[in-house]
Design a protein around this motif. Structure first.
Motif, PDB file in Angstrom:
ATOM      1  N   ILE A  55     -28.424  14.112  18.001  1.00  0.00           N
ATOM      2  CA  ILE A  55     -29.110  12.966  18.598  1.00  0.00           C
ATOM      3  C   ILE A  55     -28.559  11.669  18.017  1.00  0.00           C
ATOM      4  O   ILE A  55     -28.325  10.698  18.740  1.00  0.00           O
ATOM      5  N   ILE A  56     -28.334  11.643  16.699  1.00  0.00           N
ATOM      6  CA  ILE A  56     -27.777  10.450  16.060  1.00  0.00           C
ATOM      7  C   ILE A  56     -26.365  10.177  16.577  1.00  0.00           C
ATOM      8  O   ILE A  56     -25.986   9.024  16.813  1.00  0.00           O
ATOM      9  N   VAL A  57     -25.577  11.236  16.759  1.00  0.00           N
ATOM     10  CA  VAL A  57     -24.240  11.079  17.342  1.00  0.00           C
ATOM     11  C   VAL A  57     -24.351  10.426  18.715  1.00  0.00           C
ATOM     12  O   VAL A  57     -23.568   9.529  19.062  1.00  0.00           O
ATOM     13  N   GLY A  58     -25.343  10.852  19.505  1.00  0.00           N
ATOM     14  CA  GLY A  58     -25.553  10.272  20.830  1.00  0.00           C
ATOM     15  C   GLY A  58     -25.964   8.814  20.765  1.00  0.00           C
ATOM     16  O   GLY A  58     -25.641   8.021  21.659  1.00  0.00           O
ATOM     17  N   ASP A  59     -26.684   8.427  19.702  1.00  0.00           N
ATOM     18  CA  ASP A  59     -27.115   7.038  19.534  1.00  0.00           C
ATOM     19  C   ASP A  59     -25.972   6.129  19.085  1.00  0.00           C
ATOM     20  O   ASP A  59     -25.898   4.970  19.482  1.00  0.00           O
ATOM     21  N   LEU A  60     -25.079   6.663  18.257  1.00  0.00           N
ATOM     22  CA  LEU A  60     -24.064   5.835  17.594  1.00  0.00           C
ATOM     23  C   LEU A  60     -22.740   5.731  18.335  1.00  0.00           C
ATOM     24  O   LEU A  60     -22.063   4.714  18.257  1.00  0.00           O
ATOM     25  N   PHE A  61     -22.354   6.797  19.033  1.00  0.00           N
ATOM     26  CA  PHE A  61     -20.987   6.857  19.543  1.00  0.00           C
ATOM     27  C   PHE A  61     -20.940   6.898  21.069  1.00  0.00           C
ATOM     28  O   PHE A  61     -21.858   7.401  21.721  1.00  0.00           O
ATOM     29  N   THR A  62     -19.835   6.395  21.617  1.00  0.00           N
ATOM     30  CA  THR A  62     -19.641   6.393  23.067  1.00  0.00           C
ATOM     31  C   THR A  62     -19.358   7.814  23.558  1.00  0.00           C
ATOM     32  O   THR A  62     -19.058   8.719  22.762  1.00  0.00           O
ATOM     33  N   ILE A  63     -19.424   7.994  24.858  1.00  0.00           N
ATOM     34  CA  ILE A  63     -19.177   9.311  25.459  1.00  0.00           C
ATOM     35  C   ILE A  63     -17.789   9.828  25.096  1.00  0.00           C
ATOM     36  O   ILE A  63     -17.617  11.010  24.771  1.00  0.00           O
ATOM     37  N   GLU A  64     -16.781   8.932  25.126  1.00  0.00           N
ATOM     38  CA  GLU A  64     -15.409   9.365  24.829  1.00  0.00           C
ATOM     39  C   GLU A  64     -15.308   9.980  23.435  1.00  0.00           C
ATOM     40  O   GLU A  64     -14.597  10.962  23.231  1.00  0.00           O
ATOM     41  N   LYS A  65     -15.999   9.387  22.467  1.00  0.00           N
ATOM     42  CA  LYS A  65     -15.902   9.845  21.075  1.00  0.00           C
ATOM     43  C   LYS A  65     -16.755  11.072  20.799  1.00  0.00           C
ATOM     44  O   LYS A  65     -16.470  11.827  19.873  1.00  0.00           O
ATOM     45  N   ARG A  66     -17.806  11.281  21.587  1.00  0.00           N
ATOM     46  CA  ARG A  66     -18.736  12.369  21.288  1.00  0.00           C
ATOM     47  C   ARG A  66     -18.092  13.742  21.412  1.00  0.00           C
ATOM     48  O   ARG A  66     -18.402  14.657  20.665  1.00  0.00           O
ATOM     49  N   GLY A  67     -17.200  13.907  22.369  1.00  0.00           N
ATOM     50  CA  GLY A  67     -16.505  15.191  22.512  1.00  0.00           C
ATOM     51  C   GLY A  67     -15.694  15.509  21.269  1.00  0.00           C
ATOM     52  O   GLY A  67     -15.716  16.641  20.774  1.00  0.00           O
ATOM     53  N   LYS A  69     -13.861  12.084  27.692  1.00  0.00           N
ATOM     54  CA  LYS A  69     -12.938  11.386  28.606  1.00  0.00           C
ATOM     55  C   LYS A  69     -12.950  12.028  29.989  1.00  0.00           C
ATOM     56  O   LYS A  69     -12.879  11.340  31.007  1.00  0.00           O
ATOM     57  N   TRP A  70     -13.046  13.339  30.019  1.00  0.00           N
ATOM     58  CA  TRP A  70     -13.049  14.037  31.321  1.00  0.00           C
ATOM     59  C   TRP A  70     -14.319  13.736  32.113  1.00  0.00           C
ATOM     60  O   TRP A  70     -14.287  13.683  33.343  1.00  0.00           O
ATOM     61  N   ILE A  71     -15.442  13.557  31.423  1.00  0.00           N
ATOM     62  CA  ILE A  71     -16.688  13.211  32.122  1.00  0.00           C
ATOM     63  C   ILE A  71     -16.505  11.886  32.863  1.00  0.00           C
ATOM     64  O   ILE A  71     -16.891  11.749  34.029  1.00  0.00           O
ATOM     65  N   ILE A  72     -15.930  10.910  32.183  1.00  0.00           N
ATOM     66  CA  ILE A  72     -15.730   9.597  32.798  1.00  0.00           C
ATOM     67  C   ILE A  72     -14.753   9.686  33.974  1.00  0.00           C
ATOM     68  O   ILE A  72     -14.932   9.025  34.991  1.00  0.00           O
ATOM     69  N   ARG A  73     -13.749  10.538  33.831  1.00  0.00           N
ATOM     70  CA  ARG A  73     -12.727  10.639  34.879  1.00  0.00           C
ATOM     71  C   ARG A  73     -13.161  11.511  36.054  1.00  0.00           C
ATOM     72  O   ARG A  73     -12.944  11.146  37.219  1.00  0.00           O
ATOM     73  N   ALA A 133     -25.047   7.780  36.785  1.00  0.00           N
ATOM     74  CA  ALA A 133     -25.441   6.625  37.587  1.00  0.00           C
ATOM     75  C   ALA A 133     -26.095   7.021  38.892  1.00  0.00           C
ATOM     76  O   ALA A 133     -26.830   6.241  39.492  1.00  0.00           O
ATOM     77  N   GLN A 134     -25.843   8.258  39.360  1.00  0.00           N
ATOM     78  CA  GLN A 134     -26.448   8.705  40.625  1.00  0.00           C
ATOM     79  C   GLN A 134     -27.966   8.739  40.531  1.00  0.00           C
ATOM     80  O   GLN A 134     -28.659   8.639  41.522  1.00  0.00           O
ATOM     81  N   LEU A 135     -28.492   8.888  39.319  1.00  0.00           N
ATOM     82  CA  LEU A 135     -29.943   8.973  39.148  1.00  0.00           C
ATOM     83  C   LEU A 135     -30.537   7.621  38.776  1.00  0.00           C
ATOM     84  O   LEU A 135     -31.715   7.513  38.485  1.00  0.00           O
ATOM     85  N   GLY A 136     -29.702   6.594  38.775  1.00  0.00           N
ATOM     86  CA  GLY A 136     -30.206   5.278  38.471  1.00  0.00           C
ATOM     87  C   GLY A 136     -30.595   5.112  37.023  1.00  0.00           C
ATOM     88  O   GLY A 136     -31.428   4.271  36.699  1.00  0.00           O
ATOM     89  N   GLU A 137     -29.979   5.885  36.136  1.00  0.00           N
ATOM     90  CA  GLU A 137     -30.338   5.800  34.721  1.00  0.00           C
ATOM     91  C   GLU A 137     -29.194   5.155  33.946  1.00  0.00           C
ATOM     92  O   GLU A 137     -28.435   4.365  34.465  1.00  0.00           O
ATOM     93  N   THR A 138     -29.011   5.552  32.699  1.00  0.00           N
ATOM     94  CA  THR A 138     -28.010   4.948  31.840  1.00  0.00           C
ATOM     95  C   THR A 138     -26.620   5.072  32.466  1.00  0.00           C
ATOM     96  O   THR A 138     -26.225   6.122  32.943  1.00  0.00           O
ATOM     97  N   SER A 139     -25.862   4.030  32.423  1.00  0.00           N
ATOM     98  CA  SER A 139     -24.502   4.055  32.980  1.00  0.00           C
ATOM     99  C   SER A 139     -23.625   4.990  32.199  1.00  0.00           C
ATOM    100  O   SER A 139     -23.683   5.059  30.993  1.00  0.00           O
ATOM    101  N   ILE A 140     -22.768   5.662  32.917  1.00  0.00           N
ATOM    102  CA  ILE A 140     -21.878   6.629  32.280  1.00  0.00           C
ATOM    103  C   ILE A 140     -20.816   5.943  31.438  1.00  0.00           C
ATOM    104  O   ILE A 140     -20.176   6.552  30.601  1.00  0.00           O
ATOM    105  N   THR A 141     -20.633   4.667  31.622  1.00  0.00           N
ATOM    106  CA  THR A 141     -19.646   3.934  30.834  1.00  0.00           C
ATOM    107  C   THR A 141     -20.282   3.238  29.646  1.00  0.00           C
ATOM    108  O   THR A 141     -19.770   2.272  29.121  1.00  0.00           O
TER     109      THR A 141
END
Length: 445
Positions: free
Chosen positions: A116-128, A306-310, A436-444
């Motif tokens: 959870i802390i990793v999710g709070d601190l780091f971007t999607i690209e870094k989490r993988g 990175k693949w999630i964003i792409r 973003a399809q669910l109108g929640e937190t942006s994937i970027t």
């Protein structure tokens, strides 16, 4: 060094002591039983730890959304360290089992809160990449854990398998102290009645996987689970927020991960046994085969962000589940004829899928969730993974035991996993492509 790096080191250390504990205990437990006695209670050393650490996972997630991740993680590590000290001082099997429960109480929060802390601190690209590091820690611990366990037992005493956690636990807490959370947490009502019913039902169901006569435990667990649902429907602030089930992204992802863990994820537990008994392979060589999964896992989780964003979530879940199914089909059809190197490559392929899909699942559980329930959402998915793995491995054990030979039993296990893996393919098509399809937190983010 930035404060985030100190925090990351703390999370790595936290993961390390949790991973080492599991692997060291398996090596040292026979010596412990010989010295303390109580062979009839042997399995409870592991059962009590598994029960407590599993049922407290959602509670830690709930509390972290109310009081912050840092406080809860420090409490969890402290409980684990205190439990380790008490285990090292235990003079009877009953005392050891009780103190293992205290250890499990801390362990229930260590991995989920770290994620959870990793999710709070780091971007999607870094989490993988970060999850790949954590996966590497588990892989490394599976190799050095038994070695350390043997060293402590033969050179010092088995009590040091617990005492070694003291300096590591202190180091973990010291690294977490500089961490300052920016999120303002909202204190809400805790439905302890719901948690009690939830905990009782899950405990009974998990106990049924560890006992020879599980029928009444299953029936009682199902009844308690039904009571939990009925009570929660009338609760204004239920233990499991309604939004967790109304959110299509969370619901479909959680259901996918549950079924995925019921299927091929648990088959690796039986591969070394099959190689030892069926192919007369050495313990060392048969155990080394699992390194393939660890290698594949790291390569699968590193690029996940990175693949999630792409590509989005859906495509990756579909590809991962299809590759898992195809590799499982090969194992089912040709397990008796596959050479060691071939098996290594197939398991590497499965490990790649495990790493990719587990990283996707963790990120999705955070990104699809509203900020106020991110902790609960992340911990719930990890809880469902634990449940799926526990039940899946138990079912596979029963299937192997009922096989005419070990080879037949193993083939039946792959058939069982193969059926469920087709279900994961179906479920993967129900996962949204992007947050973003669910109108929640942006994937970027």
């Amino acid at each position: 060094m930035s404060k985030n790096k100190y925090v990351f080191i703390g999370l790595v250390i936290t993961t390390l002591i949790s991973a080492l504990d599991t692997n060291i205990m398996q090596t040292a437990s026979p010596t412990i039983v010989n010295q303390l006695g109580g062979l009839e209670l042997f399995s409870w050393i592991f059962v009590i730890y598994m029960l407590v650490s599993t049922i407290t996972v959602p509670l830690y997630g709930k509390l972290s959304d109310m009081y912050g991740r840092k406080k809860l993680l420090i409490i969890a590590v402290t409980l684990f360290t205190i439990g380790s000290i008490l285990c090292g001082l235990a003079n009877s099997m009953v005392m050891l089992i009780i103190f293992r429960g205290i250890q499990g109480l801390g362990a229930g929060g260590m991995i989920p809160l770290s994620m959870i802390i990793v999710g709070d601190l780091f971007t999607i690209e870094k989490r993988g990449k970060i999850q790949a590091v954590f996966s590497g820690i588990w892989a490394l611990s599976s190799i050095i854990g038994p070695i350390l366990g043997s060293f402590f037992v033969e050179t010092l005493t088995w009590r040091w398998i617990f005492f070694i956690n003291i300096p590591i636990g202190i180091a973990s807490v010291l690294c977490l102290i500089p961490y300052k959370e920016e999120t303002v947490y909202k204190k809400t009502h805790i439905d302890y009645k719901g948690f009690f019913l939830f905990g009782i039902s899950i405990t009974l169901l998990l106990l049924s996987t560890s006992l020879s006569n599980p029928t009444w435990y299953i029936i009682s667990g199902v009844i308690a689970l039904i009571l939990f649902v009925l009570v929660e429907r009338k609760e204004q602030h239920p233990f499991l927020p309604v939004s967790l089930f109304k959110n299509k992204g969370l619901l479909s992802t959680n259901l996918f991960m549950l079924v995925y863990c019921l299927s091929f994820y648990g088959t690796s537990n039986f591969i070394p046994l099959y190689l030892q008994e069926g192919s007369q392979m050495s313990i060392y060589k048969s155990g080394l085969i699992l390194l393939s999964i660890a290698i594949g896992w790291m390569f699968g989780s590193i690029p996940a962000g990175k693949w999630i964003i792409r590509f989005g979530y859906k495509v990756l879940f579909i590809i991962g589940s299809i590759i898992t199914t195809l590799s499982g089909l090969i194992l089912y059809l040709f397990i008796q004829d596959i050479a060691y190197i071939g098996l290594f490559l197939i398991l590497t392929m499965q490990g790649f899928c495990f790493g990719l899909l587990f990283a996707l699942g963790t990120i999705a559980s955070q990104e699809f969730a509203e900020p106020s329930i991110k902790g609960m959402s992340t911990s719930l998915q990890m809880f469902l993974r634990n449940i799926g793995t526990s039940i899946g491995v138990t079912i596979m054990g029963v299937i192997i035991n009922y096989g005419a030979t070990l080879a037949v039993g193993m083939k039946n296990v792959f058939f069982y996993a193969l059926i469920l893996s087709f279900l994961t393919i179906f479920l993967s098509f129900r996962i949204p492509e992007r947050t973003a399809q669910l109108g929640e937190t942006s994937i970027t983010k």
